[in-house]
Design a protein around this motif. Structure first.
Motif, mmCIF file in Angstrom:
data_model
loop_
_atom_site.group_PDB
_atom_site.id
_atom_site.type_symbol
_atom_site.label_atom_id
_atom_site.label_comp_id
_atom_site.label_asym_id
_atom_site.label_seq_id
_atom_site.Cartn_x
_atom_site.Cartn_y
_atom_site.Cartn_z
ATOM 1 N N GLU A 1 49.169 39.330 40.352
ATOM 2 C CA GLU A 1 48.944 38.193 39.457
ATOM 3 C C GLU A 1 47.961 38.530 38.348
ATOM 4 O OE1 GLU A 1 47.420 33.541 39.704
ATOM 5 O OE2 GLU A 1 47.759 34.677 41.538
ATOM 6 N N HIS A 2 46.946 39.299 38.627
ATOM 7 C CA HIS A 2 45.903 39.661 37.660
ATOM 8 C C HIS A 2 45.585 41.140 37.850
ATOM 9 C CE1 HIS A 2 41.976 39.737 35.605
ATOM 10 N NE2 HIS A 2 42.318 38.581 35.049
ATOM 11 N N TRP A 3 45.281 41.829 36.774
ATOM 12 C CA TRP A 3 45.041 43.266 36.884
ATOM 13 C C TRP A 3 43.847 43.593 37.771
ATOM 14 C CZ3 TRP A 3 40.438 45.316 35.157
ATOM 15 C CH2 TRP A 3 39.680 44.523 34.274
ATOM 16 N N LEU A 4 42.884 42.659 37.897
ATOM 17 C CA LEU A 4 41.752 42.891 38.780
ATOM 18 C C LEU A 4 42.142 42.859 40.256
ATOM 19 C CD1 LEU A 4 38.617 41.083 37.289
ATOM 20 C CD2 LEU A 4 38.775 43.464 38.013
ATOM 21 N N ASP A 5 43.303 42.242 40.558
ATOM 22 C CA ASP A 5 43.747 42.200 41.954
ATOM 23 C C ASP A 5 44.039 43.591 42.510
ATOM 24 O OD1 ASP A 5 43.499 39.461 42.009
ATOM 25 O OD2 ASP A 5 45.566 39.101 41.359
ATOM 26 N N TRP A 6 44.138 44.590 41.650
ATOM 27 C CA TRP A 6 44.343 45.962 42.119
ATOM 28 C C TRP A 6 43.097 46.517 42.805
ATOM 29 C CZ3 TRP A 6 48.921 48.408 42.342
ATOM 30 C CH2 TRP A 6 49.988 47.881 41.594
ATOM 31 N N ALA A 7 41.993 45.759 42.755
ATOM 32 C CA ALA A 7 40.779 46.179 43.467
ATOM 33 C C ALA A 7 40.705 45.610 44.876
ATOM 34 C CB ALA A 7 39.539 45.769 42.675
ATOM 35 N N ASN A 8 41.731 44.862 45.316
ATOM 36 C CA ASN A 8 41.708 44.215 46.636
ATOM 37 C C ASN A 8 41.535 45.202 47.777
ATOM 38 O OD1 ASN A 8 41.912 41.607 45.764
ATOM 39 N ND2 ASN A 8 44.147 41.564 45.796
ATOM 40 N N GLU A 9 42.036 46.435 47.591
ATOM 41 C CA GLU A 9 41.957 47.405 48.672
ATOM 42 C C GLU A 9 40.522 47.793 49.029
ATOM 43 O OE1 GLU A 9 46.039 47.980 46.877
ATOM 44 O OE2 GLU A 9 44.023 47.448 46.233
ATOM 45 N N LYS A 10 39.602 47.648 48.097
ATOM 46 C CA LYS A 10 38.226 48.099 48.334
ATOM 47 C C LYS A 10 37.200 46.973 48.260
ATOM 48 C CE LYS A 10 34.926 51.640 46.793
ATOM 49 N NZ LYS A 10 34.675 52.757 45.861
ATOM 50 N N TYR A 11 37.437 45.957 47.440
ATOM 51 C CA TYR A 11 36.439 44.906 47.217
ATOM 52 C C TYR A 11 36.963 43.569 47.728
ATOM 53 C CZ TYR A 11 34.166 48.369 44.255
ATOM 54 O OH TYR A 11 33.560 49.501 43.796
ATOM 55 N N ASN A 12 36.054 42.709 48.205
ATOM 56 C CA ASN A 12 36.497 41.427 48.743
ATOM 57 C C ASN A 12 36.924 40.490 47.615
ATOM 58 O OD1 ASN A 12 34.212 39.645 47.875
ATOM 59 N ND2 ASN A 12 33.024 40.978 49.236
ATOM 60 N N LYS A 13 37.717 39.508 47.998
ATOM 61 C CA LYS A 13 38.323 38.630 47.002
ATOM 62 C C LYS A 13 37.307 37.731 46.302
ATOM 63 C CE LYS A 13 42.929 38.515 49.073
ATOM 64 N NZ LYS A 13 44.016 37.664 49.630
ATOM 65 N N LEU A 14 36.200 37.433 46.968
ATOM 66 C CA LEU A 14 35.170 36.620 46.327
ATOM 67 C C LEU A 14 34.586 37.340 45.120
ATOM 68 C CD1 LEU A 14 33.291 34.209 46.132
ATOM 69 C CD2 LEU A 14 31.801 35.314 47.809
ATOM 70 N N LEU A 15 34.226 38.613 45.302
ATOM 71 C CA LEU A 15 33.676 39.379 44.182
ATOM 72 C C LEU A 15 34.689 39.477 43.048
ATOM 73 C CD1 LEU A 15 31.459 41.175 42.973
ATOM 74 C CD2 LEU A 15 32.539 43.129 44.104
ATOM 75 N N ILE A 16 35.956 39.705 43.382
ATOM 76 C CA ILE A 16 36.989 39.812 42.348
ATOM 77 C C ILE A 16 37.137 38.491 41.599
ATOM 78 C CG2 ILE A 16 39.469 40.166 41.981
ATOM 79 C CD1 ILE A 16 39.400 42.124 44.339
ATOM 80 N N ALA A 17 37.108 37.369 42.339
ATOM 81 C CA ALA A 17 37.213 36.062 41.690
ATOM 82 C C ALA A 17 36.027 35.813 40.762
ATOM 83 C CB ALA A 17 37.294 34.969 42.746
ATOM 84 N N GLN A 18 34.845 36.239 41.198
ATOM 85 C CA GLN A 18 33.654 36.073 40.355
ATOM 86 C C GLN A 18 33.761 36.899 39.074
ATOM 87 O OE1 GLN A 18 30.873 37.263 43.364
ATOM 88 N NE2 GLN A 18 30.241 35.152 43.805
ATOM 89 N N ILE A 19 34.252 38.123 39.203
ATOM 90 C CA ILE A 19 34.398 38.972 38.016
ATOM 91 C C ILE A 19 35.425 38.384 37.054
ATOM 92 C CG2 ILE A 19 35.085 41.261 37.200
ATOM 93 C CD1 ILE A 19 33.980 42.414 39.795
ATOM 94 N N LYS A 20 36.493 37.786 37.599
ATOM 95 C CA LYS A 20 37.487 37.136 36.735
ATOM 96 C C LYS A 20 36.842 36.032 35.911
ATOM 97 C CE LYS A 20 41.538 37.893 39.725
ATOM 98 N NZ LYS A 20 42.539 37.225 40.583
ATOM 99 N N MET A 21 35.964 35.240 36.533
ATOM 100 C CA MET A 21 35.279 34.176 35.800
ATOM 101 C C MET A 21 34.382 34.744 34.704
ATOM 102 S SD MET A 21 34.288 31.372 38.740
ATOM 103 C CE MET A 21 33.905 32.463 40.110
ATOM 104 N N VAL A 22 33.700 35.828 35.025
ATOM 105 C CA VAL A 22 32.813 36.450 34.038
ATOM 106 C C VAL A 22 33.612 37.006 32.864
ATOM 107 C CG1 VAL A 22 31.278 38.399 33.641
ATOM 108 C CG2 VAL A 22 30.954 36.960 35.643
ATOM 109 N N LEU A 23 34.703 37.698 33.159
ATOM 110 C CA LEU A 23 35.513 38.284 32.089
ATOM 111 C C LEU A 23 36.110 37.209 31.192
ATOM 112 C CD1 LEU A 23 37.367 41.200 33.927
ATOM 113 C CD2 LEU A 23 35.376 41.319 32.436
ATOM 114 N N LYS A 24 36.394 36.057 31.765
ATOM 115 C CA LYS A 24 36.930 34.951 30.971
ATOM 116 C C LYS A 24 35.920 34.513 29.909
ATOM 117 C CE LYS A 24 39.152 30.447 31.542
ATOM 118 N NZ LYS A 24 39.501 29.360 32.494
ATOM 119 N N VAL A 25 34.648 34.498 30.291
ATOM 120 C CA VAL A 25 33.601 34.133 29.328
ATOM 121 C C VAL A 25 33.345 35.286 28.354
ATOM 122 C CG1 VAL A 25 31.194 33.438 29.056
ATOM 123 C CG2 VAL A 25 32.543 32.552 30.969
ATOM 124 N N LEU A 26 33.309 36.512 28.877
ATOM 125 C CA LEU A 26 33.063 37.660 28.004
ATOM 126 C C LEU A 26 34.142 37.805 26.938
ATOM 127 C CD1 LEU A 26 31.837 40.400 30.528
ATOM 128 C CD2 LEU A 26 30.470 39.076 28.901
#
Length: 719
Positions: A268-293
């Motif tokens: 669904e999102h290119w950041l979801d390719w980090a699911n194998e190593k990072y938890n979904k909470l951190l990925i969701a937080q980064i998505k919010m940050v990138l939206k503002v950036l």
């Protein structure tokens, strides 16, 4: 922000208190006031130091100024990483403050130019040494001020216990006032220090004092901070969230390109390719940050205009009249209008304007406010362009590369008719001067209608102004070179022509020249008294000077050297004083400051409201990065445009910001506001979070209200 809210077991000691406040914060507040005084005081006179001490032209001085400011806003990222991942905030502040103080001292030393006499044009001896010291000093200052920027406010927050919410809020309000008070006082005081005349061998503008006082304040700032060392609560480094964000993004990109084949399903999102190593909470937080950036992309253009207050606008003020009744403002003191208006406009906007707009039923959302702020900044540069057009009308016209200019002064005791072929004859009364006439670069023939007639030939130099002086004996007529530019920094250029048959001295604070024509010397605005003397007698006269003029004073052959001889000395105006008043800059300062309040304060508050509680530092770094990029844009546009007229450059910058403003408004229209706390809470309920991470996140969410309050307060701080 992560380190500010501590759980009880993290505090190993309680800070001593006074009136309910930790005693340690008083050291931090004084430290911040002194540091901001040091930084803004040095920066207030910096561009004039480049232009009039190092003798760089306007474009180079502007470029180096903005490169320095950009570096100051890039280094906070480094400071945050060092503090959070290695040294902790306390040691980072100490070590980088030492670097900072050394840089300020080096800047003061770089301005000392009295080991030997300065050259006639004011250029310091050993220019390479001065430039090298200045660049070293600025680099050290940039690393110092930028490195401690993300640490001091958060370190102050560390000093409060969880039950001291009200005191903590008051601290950040006082912290904000100290920053603006330091900025205001320093931009008032250091230009006054710069305007003093000091030196051992030659009297010059006192840049060593103007840089030395900020250096002393930085040393005081460091001493005060160290003095409170035993009282501080010093949180240990917790790890830097910015590194975690960068690592997660890097892994997602690398993982995406590693699995480019079609057999891997799309995500669904290119950041979801980090699911194998990072938890979904951190990925969701980064998505919010990138939206503002993503919304930050157009923002550097605002800072491109805003930070020219200290460069182009200061140069503009040097060609204006700073007389406000009995108050005389130096060109660099006009920058004080900004902090004064900030202190005035912030409460007015918060308590009056915004509530009134809401009461009228308008949805003045944060992104709409930011759009208005960008438009106000563009209008400020339109106002600056209009002022510049008025200034250009009053500036003298100097000769081009194929021309020269000549003025005639008759110091003979009778009327004189002067003919310069091919011009018509000019009739001058005794002690009268003509206007400048433009002539080709050649040798001119001058005819005087004496009996018998006198014919003389004089060579003229290209791009030069000259004065043909006809003394009491016309046979000894001669030509001088005149000043060919507006006197620098709003000072006044003066010289004397001796028409007496005997040698006289004209003394003024060590200026001692003999006949027939003195060199130009430069005097500040105000009243100055001169003494004319021979070996036996002397007389004095006074003159009130304004800004930016040039004069030739004629000493007639009949001068009586007794008492006051002002009525006998004849004043010839070579260059008219500045006539456009500095008050005309107030509208542009008002517009740019109103734009800052609406844009900057709102932008930070919006960003923090849209970001996860543990990633506000990432957004702070991103915000400061837009300031740095904006200053680099000044260098690029100024170098590529190379517009001949300054008003045209102002219009260009205004046009660019209006175009960016339109782009930003479109981006804002499609932006959907979110509630980060709700999104985080949803992920907290999932099983994919480790119990340890979930407990840590619960503590962070519990302290979210405090963290957001702290950051909103600091967001209003003048950075």
């Amino acid at each position: 922000a992560q380190e500010i809210a501590h759980s009880p077991h993290e505090r190993t000691k309680a800070s001593a208190e006074c009136c309910g406040y930790p005693v340690s914060i008083f050291f931090i507040v004084v430290n911040e006031f002194c540091e901001r005084f040091s930084y803004y005081g040095m920066r207030a006179v910096l561009v004039l130091y480049f232009r009039y001490f190092l003798r760089w032209d306007d474009d180079l001085a502007t470029s180096i100024y903005h490169a320095f400011v950009a570096l100051c806003y890039l280094t906070p990222i480094l400071g945050a990483i060092v503090a959070d991942s290695w040294l902790g905030k306390f040691k980072t502040i100490i070590y980088l403050s030492i670097v900072y103080a050394i840089g300020q001292i080096v800047m003061a030393v770089s301005a000392i130019n009295d080991i030997t006499d300065a050259n006639r044009d004011g250029t310091p001896d050993n220019m390479a040494v001065h430039v090298t010291l200045a660049m070293i000093g600025l680099i050290l200052i940039a690393f110092g001020t930028g490195g401690i920027k993300p640490c001091v406010s958060a370190f102050g927050g560390d000093q409060f216990a969880d039950h001291q919410t009200r005191q903590r809020s008051t601290f950040f309000s006082v912290f904000y006032l100290c920053i603006n008070a330091g900025s205001l006082l320093s931009t008032l005081i250091t230009p006054i220090l710069r305007g003093q005349e000091c030196g051992i061998h030659t009297q010059q503008k006192c840049y060593p004092l103007a840089f030395g006082v900020p250096a002393a304040l930085m040393v005081v700032s460091l001493i005060v901070f160290i003095a409170g060392s035993g009282m501080y609560i010093k949180a240990a480094p917790q790890g830097n969230i910015m590194l975690d964000v960068c690592n997660c993004i890097g892994f997602a990109i690398k993982n995406r390109f590693r699995h480019r084949s079609k057999r891997y399903p799309k995500r669904e999102h290119w950041l979801d390719w980090a699911n194998e190593k990072y938890n979904k909470l951190l990925i969701a937080q980064i998505k919010m940050v990138l939206k503002v950036l993503f919304l930050y992309i157009p923002l550097p253009m605002f800072w491109t205009l805003f930070d020219q207050k200290g460069s182009r606008w200061t140069f503009q003020a040097t060609t204006m009249d700073g007389t406000f009744g009995t108050l005389i403002l130096q060109p660099d003191q006009m920058q004080t209008v900004n902090p004064i208006l900030i202190l005035t406009l912030v409460p007015i906007m918060d308590r009056v304007v915004y509530p009134l707009i809401r009461k009228c039923g308008f949805n003045f959302s944060p992104l709409k406010r930011m759009t208005v702020g960008m438009f106000l900044a563009a209008m400020a540069f339109v106002s600056a362009a209009l002022v510049q057009i008025q200034i250009d009308k009053t500036l003298p016209v100097f000769p081009s590369s194929t021309e020269s200019q000549l003025k005639i002064v008759n110091m003979a005791s009778s009327q004189m008719e002067v003919t310069i072929s091919p011009h018509d004859p000019i009739v001058l009364m005794s002690l009268q001067a003509s206007d400048y006439m433009t002539l080709p670069n050649s040798t001119i023939t001058v005819s005087l209608n004496t009996n018998p007639p006198i014919i003389k030939m004089f060579p003229l130099s290209e791009r030069q102004r000259h004065t043909l002086i006809i003394p009491a004996d016309p046979n000894t007529a001669y030509v001088t070179f005149d000043i060919t530019s507006k006197p620098e920094q709003g000072s006044n250029a003066i010289r004397f022509v001796n028409g007496m048959s005997e040698e006289v001295n004209v003394s003024y604070y060590g200026f001692n020249r003999q006949s027939p024509v003195s060199d130009y010397v430069f005097l500040s605005q105000g009243e100055h008294t001169f003494s004319i003397s021979n070996s036996v007698k002397s007389c004095t006269f006074s003159k009130m000077f304004r800004f930016g003029a040039a004069y030739t004073f004629l000493i007639p052959s009949t001068l009586n050297l007794t008492d006051n001889c002002g009525a006998s000395v004849v004043e010839v105006e070579d260059i008219k004083p500045n006539t456009v008043h500095m008050a005309l800059q107030i509208p542009q300062y008002f517009l740019i400051t109103a734009g800052e309040v609406v844009f900057s304060v709102t932008g930070l508050e919006f960003s923090y409201s849209q970001a996860p509680s543990n990633m506000k530092a990432v957004l702070q770094a991103g915000w400061l990065f837009t300031v740095a990029v904006g200053n680099f844009i000044v260098l690029i546009v100024a170098e590529l445009a190379k517009l001949p007229d300054q008003w045209a450059e102002y219009v260009l910058f205004a046009s660019l910001l209006v175009a960016v403003c339109i782009i930003f408004s479109i981006m804002a229209y499609f932006y959907t506001y979110i509630n980060p706390a709700e999104i985080e809470a949803q992920f907290m309920q999932g099983d994919e979070i480790d119990p340890e991470d979930k407990e840590k996140k619960a503590i962070e969410l519990k302290s979210k209200d405090f963290v957001q309050q702290q950051n909103e307060q600091v967001g209003k701080t003048k950075m």
